[in-house]
Design an enzyme around this catalytic site. Structure first.
Site, short mmCIF file in Angstrom:
data_model
loop_
_atom_site.label_atom_id
_atom_site.label_comp_id
_atom_site.label_asym_id
_atom_site.label_seq_id
_atom_site.Cartn_x
_atom_site.Cartn_y
_atom_site.Cartn_z
N SER A 1 -20.17 -2.51 -37.76
CA SER A 1 -19.13 -2.25 -38.75
C SER A 1 -17.82 -2.96 -38.39
CB SER A 1 -18.90 -0.74 -38.84
OG SER A 1 -17.78 -0.43 -39.62
N ASP B 1 -21.47 6.52 -43.11
CA ASP B 1 -22.63 7.26 -42.62
C ASP B 1 -23.24 6.50 -41.44
OD1 ASP B 1 -24.49 9.31 -42.49
OD2 ASP B 1 -25.82 8.41 -43.98
N HIS C 1 -22.51 8.49 -35.10
CA HIS C 1 -21.87 9.80 -35.12
C HIS C 1 -21.12 10.13 -33.83
CE1 HIS C 1 -23.53 10.16 -38.94
NE2 HIS C 1 -24.09 11.35 -38.88
N HIS D 1 -20.40 11.36 -44.78
CA HIS D 1 -21.61 12.17 -44.68
C HIS D 1 -21.69 12.90 -43.35
CE1 HIS D 1 -26.25 12.49 -44.90
NE2 HIS D 1 -25.72 13.38 -45.71
N ASP D 2 -22.43 13.99 -43.35
CA ASP D 2 -22.72 14.80 -42.15
C ASP D 2 -21.50 15.55 -41.64
OD1 ASP D 2 -25.44 14.25 -42.11
OD2 ASP D 2 -25.19 12.46 -40.90
#
Length: 203
Positions: free
Chosen positions: A117, A134, A137, A162-163
């Site tokens: 990213s 997403d 994590h 997300h999450d």
């Protein structure tokens, strides 16, 4: 949401109600510019977002190095041996991702960016109507994704994360940490929460 491919057949961790919310948001925002997702894995969310983008002849940039997040590595909780290349001794989801894009007929809509990213963002200039985070994590990975991409979202655009889990015993805290950071910045306003997905509007 009438998709060209049953997303239940695609490996991934996106719930049906989260998929519906993502589709609605991307369908609205893709008429204003391209959409970008970080963390494509095998393409479950990519098919949802890509199909929405296709309705407006827009583009979805799908950023993923396809070497798996921390939890996908060999010996970890979410490791999938079918996505592990024994000859190269590394996780590799890109082949599965490409097959799913072909099945969904999204090659003219989805632009895969096979990169981390932060590297993909270094010289990024295109304003984005929506960004879906997403990716990894760990706190370091989540903070990097937020800091690299949030500034490219147009006013009125959507940041989706997300999450999100409010309690540590229910899941990792990195995604909700960047959600709280986005709200505290004063630049984003929460507009919808569906299961572990949050949608925020860029003010």
């Amino acid at each position: 949401m009438d998709l060209p491919l049953d997303i239940g057949s695609i490996k991934g961790f996106l719930a049906d109600d989260e998929a519906d919310a993502l589709y609605r948001a991307a369908l609205d925002r893709s008429q204003h510019g391209p959409v970008l997702e970080i963390g494509s894995y095998c393409g479950k969310s990519t098919v949802v977002l890509g199909h929405a983008c296709r309705q407006h002849n827009s583009v979805l940039y799908a950023v993923d190095h396809h070497r798996g997040s921390e939890e996908h590595q060999k010996g970890e909780l979410f490791h999938d041996p079918e996505l592990y290349n024994e000859a190269e001794a590394q996780f590799d989801s890109f082949g599965e991702f490409r097959r799913n894009m072909a099945k969904a007929d999204l090659h003219d809509t989805v632009v895969p960016i096979v990169s981390s990213s932060d590297v993909a963002s270094r010289h990024w200039q295109t304003p984005l109507s929506m960004v879906f985070i997403d990716g990894g994590h760990s706190l370091e990975a989540a903070l990097s994704d937020y800091r690299c991409w949030a500034g490219h979202i147009q006013r009125g655009g959507i940041l989706a994360i997300h999450d999100l889990f409010d309690e540590p015993e229910n899941g990792g805290q990195a995604p909700i940490a960047i959600f709280r950071l986005a709200v505290a910045s004063g630049l984003f306003q929460p507009v919808e929460r569906v299961s572990s997905l949050a949608l925020l509007k860029r003010l």
